[in-house]
Design a protein around this motif. Sequence first.
Motif, PDB file in Angstrom:
ATOM      1  N   ALA A   1       0.828  -1.213   0.000  1.00  0.00           N
ATOM      2  CA  ALA A   1       0.000   0.000   0.000  1.00  0.00           C
ATOM      3  C   ALA A   1       0.858   1.256   0.000  1.00  0.00           C
ATOM      4  O   ALA A   1       0.527   2.247  -0.661  1.00  0.00           O
ATOM      5  N   GLU A   2       1.943   1.210   0.717  1.00  0.00           N
ATOM      6  CA  GLU A   2       2.780   2.412   0.859  1.00  0.00           C
ATOM      7  C   GLU A   2       3.761   2.609  -0.293  1.00  0.00           C
ATOM      8  O   GLU A   2       4.161   3.746  -0.576  1.00  0.00           O
TER       9      GLU A   2
ATOM     10  N   ASP B   1       3.779   0.565  -3.617  1.00  0.00           N
ATOM     11  CA  ASP B   1       3.436   0.211  -4.994  1.00  0.00           C
ATOM     12  C   ASP B   1       2.900   1.450  -5.710  1.00  0.00           C
ATOM     13  O   ASP B   1       2.016   2.138  -5.191  1.00  0.00           O
TER      14      ASP B   1
ATOM     15  N   LYS C   1      -2.355  -0.438  -4.897  1.00  0.00           N
ATOM     16  CA  LYS C   1      -2.230   0.339  -3.670  1.00  0.00           C
ATOM     17  C   LYS C   1      -3.578   0.459  -2.955  1.00  0.00           C
ATOM     18  O   LYS C   1      -3.707   0.171  -1.754  1.00  0.00           O
TER      19      LYS C   1
ATOM     20  N   TYR D   1      -4.905  -1.191   0.715  1.00  0.00           N
ATOM     21  CA  TYR D   1      -5.452  -0.423   1.839  1.00  0.00           C
ATOM     22  C   TYR D   1      -6.839  -0.952   2.225  1.00  0.00           C
ATOM     23  O   TYR D   1      -7.167  -1.093   3.411  1.00  0.00           O
TER      24      TYR D   1
ATOM     25  N   GLU E   1      -1.795  10.202   1.155  1.00  0.00           N
ATOM     26  CA  GLU E   1      -2.185   9.770  -0.181  1.00  0.00           C
ATOM     27  C   GLU E   1      -2.949  10.879  -0.899  1.00  0.00           C
ATOM     28  O   GLU E   1      -3.775  11.560  -0.304  1.00  0.00           O
TER      29      GLU E   1
ATOM     30  N   VAL F   1      -7.555   5.900  -4.620  1.00  0.00           N
ATOM     31  CA  VAL F   1      -6.897   5.205  -3.510  1.00  0.00           C
ATOM     32  C   VAL F   1      -7.534   5.620  -2.187  1.00  0.00           C
ATOM     33  O   VAL F   1      -7.816   4.781  -1.320  1.00  0.00           O
TER      34      VAL F   1
END
Length: 376
Positions: free
Chosen positions: A324-325, A327, A333, A337, A359, A364
């Motif tokens: 998640a952090e 990619d 992503k 999450y 983000e 996202v």
Amino acid sequence: MERSEFKKKVVDYAHSIGIDQIGFTHAEPFTEFREKLIDYHRRGYASGFEKGSVDERTEPRLSLGSARSIISIAVGYPNRLPDAPKSRKGERRGMFARASWGVDYHTLLNRRLARLEDYIKSLDPSIECRSMVDTGVLSDREVARRSGLGYIGKNGFVINPELGTYSYLGEMITSYPFPPDEELIDSCGDCNLCVDRCPTGALVGNGQLDSKKCISFLTQTKGFLPDEYRGKIGNRLYGCDTCQQVCPRNKGINTDHHADIVLEPEILKPELTGLLEISNKDFKEIYGHLAGVWRGKKPIQRNAIIALAHFREESAVDTLKRVAENDPRPVIKGTAYWAIGRILGDRALDYISERYKMETDEAVRDEMLKGVQEVA
């Protein structure tokens, strides 16, 4: 040489090179199928993966001007995976559908069709041929049905008495007038198991399929998976076998005699977290020979993330956080999450709240909120 003798030679040779079933039909237009195809598009059932126009899909002579007959072939594939690894807590696994077991079926069938074509031309060099496997414009299933290889079941598959629905199909248009085979007259009768058990209601009866609801189609898309289907795909990484598994006509059938269909349990039922951070090079080396990865790594990884959420696999959270952090792909992503929220529930709130500030991609951020809201 008499046409019947010529045909017998072709049939015998086909069986000698690993073609389980072979049938022949004329090359006249597929008139009834044309009407079904028009209705299929009118109802919005098309997936978008289909090739060719309605005319091209129903008129063989648009593919080969000299066409006089079509040869349909079927190669059975196994539906049981010996020594399959167990999916356990801390080591959850996904699954590739059975049609993707072994070497890509396009390769497998094209090799057989190429050998068959060479043999036909060795008997008569003047014969023109054009072969197709799945990606051609003709419907493999409709050609097989008209060639007598089986009937179309309510699940949309060709049901063959010996192979059931578990077979790869391909065809060859030829300029030689092979005597046609009779169509197989059969039906599913009152059985409605496949329609009733379809997880998304994609089967609408009489062999029709709403492709956009079909899990097999959904696992091959590249965007965010629609919310209403995320709880339906389970641990499927590619494809869906439900409508085949419940079909009574498949009882006792397992075609496993082809040496070039090699089963690899660890690859066909892979550990999910190992897929999330795999390099493009490693992915291609390990999985590149499977038909199920024709759309690349992204859909497989997205589906693996959804499968981890399905299992509520807490041991995968650290990996999901890294994905998640780090990619760069919003779909991966955002889905990661979402999965963290699904797995941890309220315990994910602090983490999601902190990361939400960092983000910037709106899609996202929507997934971040969705994941925690769904378990609130």
